[in-house]
Scaffold this active site. Structure first.
Site, PDB file in Angstrom:
ATOM      1  N   ASP A 264       0.854  -1.187   0.000  1.00  0.00           N
ATOM      2  CA  ASP A 264       0.000   0.000   0.000  1.00  0.00           C
ATOM      3  C   ASP A 264       0.886   1.231   0.000  1.00  0.00           C
ATOM      4  O   ASP A 264       2.108   1.129  -0.114  1.00  0.00           O
ATOM      5  CB  ASP A 264      -0.986  -0.040   1.178  1.00  0.00           C
ATOM      6  CG  ASP A 264      -0.304   0.020   2.537  1.00  0.00           C
ATOM      7  OD1 ASP A 264       0.563   0.897   2.732  1.00  0.00           O
ATOM      8  OD2 ASP A 264      -0.639  -0.809   3.406  1.00  0.00           O
TER       9      ASP A 264
ATOM     10  N   LYS B 254      -6.446   0.010  -2.050  1.00  0.00           N
ATOM     11  CA  LYS B 254      -5.413   0.871  -1.484  1.00  0.00           C
ATOM     12  C   LYS B 254      -5.224   2.076  -2.387  1.00  0.00           C
ATOM     13  O   LYS B 254      -5.180   1.926  -3.617  1.00  0.00           O
ATOM     14  CB  LYS B 254      -4.105   0.098  -1.351  1.00  0.00           C
ATOM     15  CG  LYS B 254      -4.218  -1.115  -0.441  1.00  0.00           C
ATOM     16  CD  LYS B 254      -4.465  -0.710   1.000  1.00  0.00           C
ATOM     17  CE  LYS B 254      -4.466  -1.907   1.918  1.00  0.00           C
ATOM     18  NZ  LYS B 254      -4.585  -1.520   3.337  1.00  0.00           N
TER      19      LYS B 254
ATOM     20  N   ASP C 235      -8.486   3.042   1.048  1.00  0.00           N
ATOM     21  CA  ASP C 235      -7.617   2.995   2.228  1.00  0.00           C
ATOM     22  C   ASP C 235      -6.303   3.683   1.906  1.00  0.00           C
ATOM     23  O   ASP C 235      -5.549   3.214   1.054  1.00  0.00           O
ATOM     24  CB  ASP C 235      -7.375   1.520   2.601  1.00  0.00           C
ATOM     25  CG  ASP C 235      -6.554   1.352   3.867  1.00  0.00           C
ATOM     26  OD1 ASP C 235      -6.059   2.353   4.412  1.00  0.00           O
ATOM     27  OD2 ASP C 235      -6.405   0.190   4.304  1.00  0.00           O
TER      28      ASP C 235
ATOM     29  N   GLU D 292     -10.347   5.115   4.597  1.00  0.00           N
ATOM     30  CA  GLU D 292      -9.729   4.519   5.788  1.00  0.00           C
ATOM     31  C   GLU D 292      -8.340   5.104   6.000  1.00  0.00           C
ATOM     32  O   GLU D 292      -7.593   5.297   5.047  1.00  0.00           O
ATOM     33  CB  GLU D 292      -9.646   3.011   5.560  1.00  0.00           C
ATOM     34  CG  GLU D 292      -8.993   2.222   6.666  1.00  0.00           C
ATOM     35  CD  GLU D 292      -9.140   0.713   6.436  1.00  0.00           C
ATOM     36  OE1 GLU D 292     -10.140   0.304   5.802  1.00  0.00           O
ATOM     37  OE2 GLU D 292      -8.261  -0.037   6.880  1.00  0.00           O
TER      38      GLU D 292
ATOM     39  N   GLU E 178      -6.655   0.432  12.851  1.00  0.00           N
ATOM     40  CA  GLU E 178      -5.632  -0.618  12.913  1.00  0.00           C
ATOM     41  C   GLU E 178      -4.355  -0.138  13.579  1.00  0.00           C
ATOM     42  O   GLU E 178      -3.596  -0.954  14.111  1.00  0.00           O
ATOM     43  CB  GLU E 178      -5.328  -1.162  11.513  1.00  0.00           C
ATOM     44  CG  GLU E 178      -4.548  -0.211  10.630  1.00  0.00           C
ATOM     45  CD  GLU E 178      -4.404  -0.734   9.202  1.00  0.00           C
ATOM     46  OE1 GLU E 178      -5.419  -0.749   8.498  1.00  0.00           O
ATOM     47  OE2 GLU E 178      -3.300  -1.113   8.799  1.00  0.00           O
TER      48      GLU E 178
ATOM     49  N   ASP F 272      -8.250  -3.874  16.061  1.00  0.00           N
ATOM     50  CA  ASP F 272      -7.218  -4.796  15.601  1.00  0.00           C
ATOM     51  C   ASP F 272      -6.915  -5.719  16.763  1.00  0.00           C
ATOM     52  O   ASP F 272      -6.838  -5.284  17.911  1.00  0.00           O
ATOM     53  CB  ASP F 272      -5.971  -4.014  15.178  1.00  0.00           C
ATOM     54  CG  ASP F 272      -4.856  -4.918  14.692  1.00  0.00           C
ATOM     55  OD1 ASP F 272      -4.654  -4.995  13.473  1.00  0.00           O
ATOM     56  OD2 ASP F 272      -4.181  -5.541  15.531  1.00  0.00           O
TER      57      ASP F 272
ATOM     58  N   HIS G 155     -10.141  -4.460  11.451  1.00  0.00           N
ATOM     59  CA  HIS G 155      -8.988  -4.642  10.581  1.00  0.00           C
ATOM     60  C   HIS G 155      -8.540  -6.103  10.678  1.00  0.00           C
ATOM     61  O   HIS G 155      -8.505  -6.669  11.762  1.00  0.00           O
ATOM     62  CB  HIS G 155      -7.842  -3.740  11.045  1.00  0.00           C
ATOM     63  CG  HIS G 155      -6.530  -4.019  10.361  1.00  0.00           C
ATOM     64  ND1 HIS G 155      -5.442  -4.548  11.023  1.00  0.00           N
ATOM     65  CD2 HIS G 155      -6.160  -3.852   9.082  1.00  0.00           C
ATOM     66  CE1 HIS G 155      -4.434  -4.676  10.164  1.00  0.00           C
ATOM     67  NE2 HIS G 155      -4.839  -4.271   8.989  1.00  0.00           N
TER      68      HIS G 155
ATOM     69  N   GLY H  37      -6.255  -9.414   8.122  1.00  0.00           N
ATOM     70  CA  GLY H  37      -5.207  -9.643   7.144  1.00  0.00           C
ATOM     71  C   GLY H  37      -3.932  -9.994   7.876  1.00  0.00           C
ATOM     72  O   GLY H  37      -3.971 -10.675   8.907  1.00  0.00           O
TER      73      GLY H  37
ATOM     74  N   GLU I 103     -12.828  -7.382   7.839  1.00  0.00           N
ATOM     75  CA  GLU I 103     -11.915  -7.472   6.700  1.00  0.00           C
ATOM     76  C   GLU I 103     -11.454  -8.917   6.509  1.00  0.00           C
ATOM     77  O   GLU I 103     -11.246  -9.658   7.469  1.00  0.00           O
ATOM     78  CB  GLU I 103     -10.689  -6.572   6.939  1.00  0.00           C
ATOM     79  CG  GLU I 103      -9.744  -6.525   5.745  1.00  0.00           C
ATOM     80  CD  GLU I 103      -8.706  -5.406   5.856  1.00  0.00           C
ATOM     81  OE1 GLU I 103      -8.461  -4.938   6.983  1.00  0.00           O
ATOM     82  OE2 GLU I 103      -8.164  -5.009   4.808  1.00  0.00           O
TER      83      GLU I 103
END
Lengths: 446, 446
Positions: free
Chosen positions: B28, B224, B252, B278, B305, B328, B355, B357, B386
């Site tokens: 990102d 992103k 984001d 975001e 996050e 998070d 958040h 991933g 997410e």
């Protein structure tokens, strides 16, 4: 024959701890038994001048090893750098370190990783000032406004302070700077002392040290509060009667309270005319500080020693949350970020009264206030640097206090350097002090 | 015969890193090349059940060793603890760790040291849920409101959320919880996917993955943005034309912008109907988020996050700075602090969209949202977790997504446990993957 430019050749770290908890020096409502410590770093070069850059992050004991590990993690960014380029533009290093996209995840710009950045950036400034043969305050005050602006990272503060704003403030700060520099050299910069007011001290010791502070020329002292209200009322009464009505007494809760409690407790102490309430609640609670400030008038609100970065300081100023902004030399990302914070304070017209004490914080932060006086805010009105009389003997060029004023350092650099013998003795856990200490105190098995 | 209670006998740590930067997975505007990593911890006991507590902090590569060192620094607080007492009251451990007066200096409650607290506190919850033979979401949802309140640290948030408030919210949350639990077990919890939208992916890959996301049952994807406006306009147009008008596209910026830039950039993308923006700016900038939100309507604002603790979340809610709160699982001080944050969100009526991933963040955070649905907020309206389809194969009980929904975990614990083979292969720098990798790629001398 080609000229070979000098490079950073090594980043040497030391885990230095002092057993201050044994005397309750430094004791407050949130820190009952600190062992003042430094995660210490030395930048070595292969330059012929043999000069080194020294820096450190201050901690209170446990976890100093984590802080050292964080500094070690930055070493690959330092080793091999051209020394001339580094000293000509420490801001480039600061931006590079805070911008490392993987290390950044650990913050961003807060806590252990950010203090590590501050330690190495400050070491780079120490080296730059030494190579310029100037104490850091003078190195900064002699720099052009344009160059100083180039040293500031405006990311996340440009909505409030633009490079143009900064240039205007610094250009205005040059008016009369020669006269202020001479005045600083003659008189020094005003200090206040926290030495009488540690929470663990007896009333007798408080009285004795408070009277001595006045005799020594201080016009402000500070008391730790927040553990027990009845005790605080008694100690505040004791301190006020020891120093009389003409001396300012600041109080410091070290983040002990929730917001409503901060308001009530401060009001309960107000009959003794406290000058400011410091760290009434979480350092992260910008809106909370604003609420406290709105409700404890005429007592003023101060904070900053645990404020993680310029973004939080920006908001404390935007929200009208503080009367005094307390920078710390090793909490944020080094001299560059403190330049940003001094500029923010100047923009809002809020006086800066640095946090000091700990290990070497007095030695470092005096340079920033002196620069601010000579070349930025242009005044010492309502400004005082904290002074605590501990551990200065471990520094090669310790602070010098005379008649309640910090005397301007004359030695080149940032006053960050500890004696080699200190590094040997207080290295933890295997320095000579600690090994001898363990020999005296056999461990008990649990 | 005396009964000997079980104790924590060891705190084992692992530096686990995956070479994700090679595929630009996770790329990102601020994280161009993350190597997704975990500072992983195992709590071992001498109980006859042989159960262990597993936890970790997610990082993006460099500095994972610093994160491991911070977890190691907590070990003395864990070893020797009574396991029954720990599992009956993980909140006591959480308060003890965040309150250590010396370690606290390194935060407080932020950055590396706070994530370390989160990792071990989460490991304690994993152990507690395993011993109760329940997945964590159910362990929490089955607990009494009174006990859940006892697990929350109200320090610094009591001005906004009192224990009485929390008890009322949790008591109300029990109404209809049996029916919601059955619904959750049948249908799952809604997800959205970020897999199509990494900045490093080609337009062709973006289109293909966005279409696949819709075919897989997702009704929201995320892109992103923030590196280059022209690119973002093209990618947003590409994504919108791939999914059509009925699918939500969140964007984001990963903290890339200053406040004015965030407003302009978001407006420039608004013709493609972005659902939320975001992390438009610094996660520390509460007032900045409020300004962005006030200026980008109808685009909504989401963040979390990188929000360091409950104190900052409290203020984001007080300031009306966010439309969606993104918890998070490994950024804050573990389950206990996330309970506080879920309660704050419920008090303000702001939807929580976690958040996830990274490494194992999906595995962990699903439990918190599922508890919130069953026993606190009582709704999944405008709520999505997410989902990123990376690295799940390394977990013993990986997430299961069906028709755009997380399926409720059935296995006891917090789903935090990695396969032993993963710990062996991806240990950095000497795991089998990394040593084999170095053998293939001889280092070049610089």
């Amino acid at each position: 024959m080609t000229s070979v430019s000098a490079r950073i050749t090594a980043v040497e770290t030391h885990d230095i701890r002092f057993p201050t908890s044994r005397e309750l020096d430094g004791s407050d409502a949130m820190n009952p038994d600190p062992d003042y410590s430094a995660a210490y770093v030395v930048l070595r070069t292969n330059a012929e001048d043999g000069l080194e850059g020294h820096g450190f992050a201050f901690t209170t004991g446990r976890g100093n090893d984590v802080q050292v590990a964080a500094i070690d993690a930055l070493a690959p960014h330092l080793v091999g750098r051209d020394v001339d380029a580094l000293c000509a533009d420490p801001g480039s290093l600061a931006r590079h370190l805070t911008g490392d996209s993987q290390l950044r995840w650990l913050g961003p710009e807060k806590g252990v990783m950010h203090m590590a950045v501050g330690a190495v950036v400050n070491a780079a400034w120490d080296l730059a000032a030494k190579r310029a043969h100037k104490p850091l305050w003078r190195f900064l005050a002699d720099a052009t406004p344009e160059w100083l602006v180039s040293q500031v990272d405006f990311r996340y503060i440009a909505d409030v302070l633009t490079p143009g704003d900064a240039l205007r403030l610094l250009t205005a700060g040059r008016n009369g700077s020669d006269a202020r520099r001479e005045r600083l050299l003659a008189r020094g910069y005003p200090a206040y002392t926290t030495s009488p007011g540690w929470l663990g001290y007896s009333d007798e010791k408080l009285t004795r040290l408070a009277r001595r502070a006045v005799a020594d020329g201080f016009t402000q002292i500070k008391l730790k509060v927040g553990a027990d209200l009845e005790d605080d009322i008694r100690r505040m009464r004791t301190a006020r009667s020891a120093v009389g009505p003409g001396i300012r007494i600041a109080i410091d809760a070290n983040q002990r309270w929730n917001v409503p409690e901060a308001i009530e407790w401060t009001k309960a102490l107000s009959e003794f005319d406290p000058y400011w309430i410091e760290e009434p609640t979480s350092p992260d609670d910008i809106l909370g500080h604003a609420t406290v400030r709105a409700n404890v008038t005429p007592v003023k609100v101060a904070t900053g020693e645990h404020v993680q970065n310029r973004v939080v300081f920006k908001q404390l100023l935007q929200a009208g949350a503080i009367d005094f902004l307390q920078i710390d030399a090793t909490r944020v990302g080094g001299v560059n970020e403190n330049l940003a914070i001094l500029l923010l304070a100047a923009k809002f017209g809020v006086p800066v009264c640095p946090h000091a004490g700990g290990v070497g914080l007095c030695e470092l932060v005096q340079h920033l206030s002196m620069f601010d006086y000579v070349a930025l805010s242009g005044t010492t009105e309502n400004r005082v640097i904290e002074f605590v009389d501990h551990l200065h003997e471990h520094f090669v060029t310790p602070v010098l206090i005379r008649d309640g004023h910090y005397q301007a350092p004359a030695a080149a650099g940032f006053s960050a350097e500890m004696h080699p013998g200190t590094l040997t003795a207080y290295a933890y856990p295997n320095g000579t002090f600690w090994t001898a200490d363990r020999a005296l105190t056999p461990e008990t098995s649990s």
